[in-house]
Motif scaffolding. Sequence first.
Motif, mmCIF file in Angstrom:
data_model
loop_
_atom_site.group_PDB
_atom_site.id
_atom_site.type_symbol
_atom_site.label_atom_id
_atom_site.label_comp_id
_atom_site.label_asym_id
_atom_site.label_seq_id
_atom_site.Cartn_x
_atom_site.Cartn_y
_atom_site.Cartn_z
ATOM 1 N N SER A 131 52.371 46.113 50.685
ATOM 2 C CA SER A 131 53.462 46.287 49.734
ATOM 3 C C SER A 131 53.150 47.414 48.760
ATOM 4 N N ALA A 132 54.074 48.354 48.636
ATOM 5 C CA ALA A 132 53.899 49.445 47.671
ATOM 6 C C ALA A 132 53.898 48.909 46.247
ATOM 7 N N LEU A 133 54.705 47.889 45.993
ATOM 8 C CA LEU A 133 54.757 47.302 44.661
ATOM 9 C C LEU A 133 53.445 46.621 44.310
ATOM 10 N N GLU A 139 50.668 47.709 41.264
ATOM 11 C CA GLU A 139 50.045 46.790 40.310
ATOM 12 C C GLU A 139 48.519 46.917 40.366
ATOM 13 N N LEU A 140 47.963 47.046 41.560
ATOM 14 C CA LEU A 140 46.513 47.171 41.702
ATOM 15 C C LEU A 140 46.007 48.490 41.117
ATOM 16 N N CYS A 141 46.785 49.541 41.270
ATOM 17 C CA CYS A 141 46.382 50.843 40.732
ATOM 18 C C CYS A 141 46.448 50.867 39.207
ATOM 19 N N ALA A 183 54.640 40.540 38.780
ATOM 20 C CA ALA A 183 54.632 40.317 40.231
ATOM 21 C C ALA A 183 55.654 39.253 40.625
ATOM 22 N N LYS A 184 55.750 38.180 39.842
ATOM 23 C CA LYS A 184 56.694 37.105 40.170
ATOM 24 C C LYS A 184 58.130 37.557 39.962
ATOM 25 N N GLU A 185 58.367 38.323 38.897
ATOM 26 C CA GLU A 185 59.712 38.851 38.659
ATOM 27 C C GLU A 185 60.111 39.811 39.777
ATOM 28 N N LEU A 186 59.162 40.634 40.214
ATOM 29 C CA LEU A 186 59.420 41.560 41.314
ATOM 30 C C LEU A 186 59.795 40.809 42.582
#
Length: 224
Positions: free
Chosen positions: A36-38, A42-44, A165-168
């Motif tokens: 996942s790009a999203l 977040e990780l970056c 993350a949950k909202e995404l």
Amino acid sequence: MTRKIGLVDNDPFTLAALRSVLADMSSCTVAWAVRSALEALELCAGEATRPDVLVTDVSMPDMNGITLCRLIRSATPQVPILAITSYNLDVYAMQVAAAGAQGIVNKDDPMTITAAVAAVGSGAVWPYKSNGNGRSMAVRFRTAEQAYGSVEASPAAQAIATLSAKELAVVRLTCETLGTFAELASQLGCSESTVKTLAQRAYRKLGVSNKRELMALWNEGIMA
């Protein structure tokens, strides 16, 4: 110095192949590999999970790699980015360079991938050579430091990047399935009230009031 590599590609077979290719490099280790790009975004952004080099596919369903590059580069010069694709490089080279990446290579060329990762990881760029087709292309890649400050992500993409993350997850499923809160709750493994709360928070952050506005912003944000 061993560099930490982050990988993002929605194809699990490509991720496995990239892990195998990069495992032979003594100068790097794969810190994480996600589809996942999203999630990669977040990780970056996290200090503990930020990679020394990000290798990203250009075409992904939740957010394209070009938008991902723009979001990362507009926020930090600390993550050099190498784009990969199975398509003709001429199609994407100019867009990827403008988005702040440091190079682009074909997925099916392991030797070039390892060489490009080493170059980008050392603070250089991977020089672009036209794929041919009877024409020449001059595309100038910049280092992460050079590109930082001159790359801007679209307002829609920036807004999406503020979601948790949950909202995404709720927004993505809403836009992809048009499901009810009950259906989304079933897919996410949580209560319907939780989904409603997450949706309300996401709507406020994104400045939208209904699903039509949400879908329009989502499509603009992941493809811009």
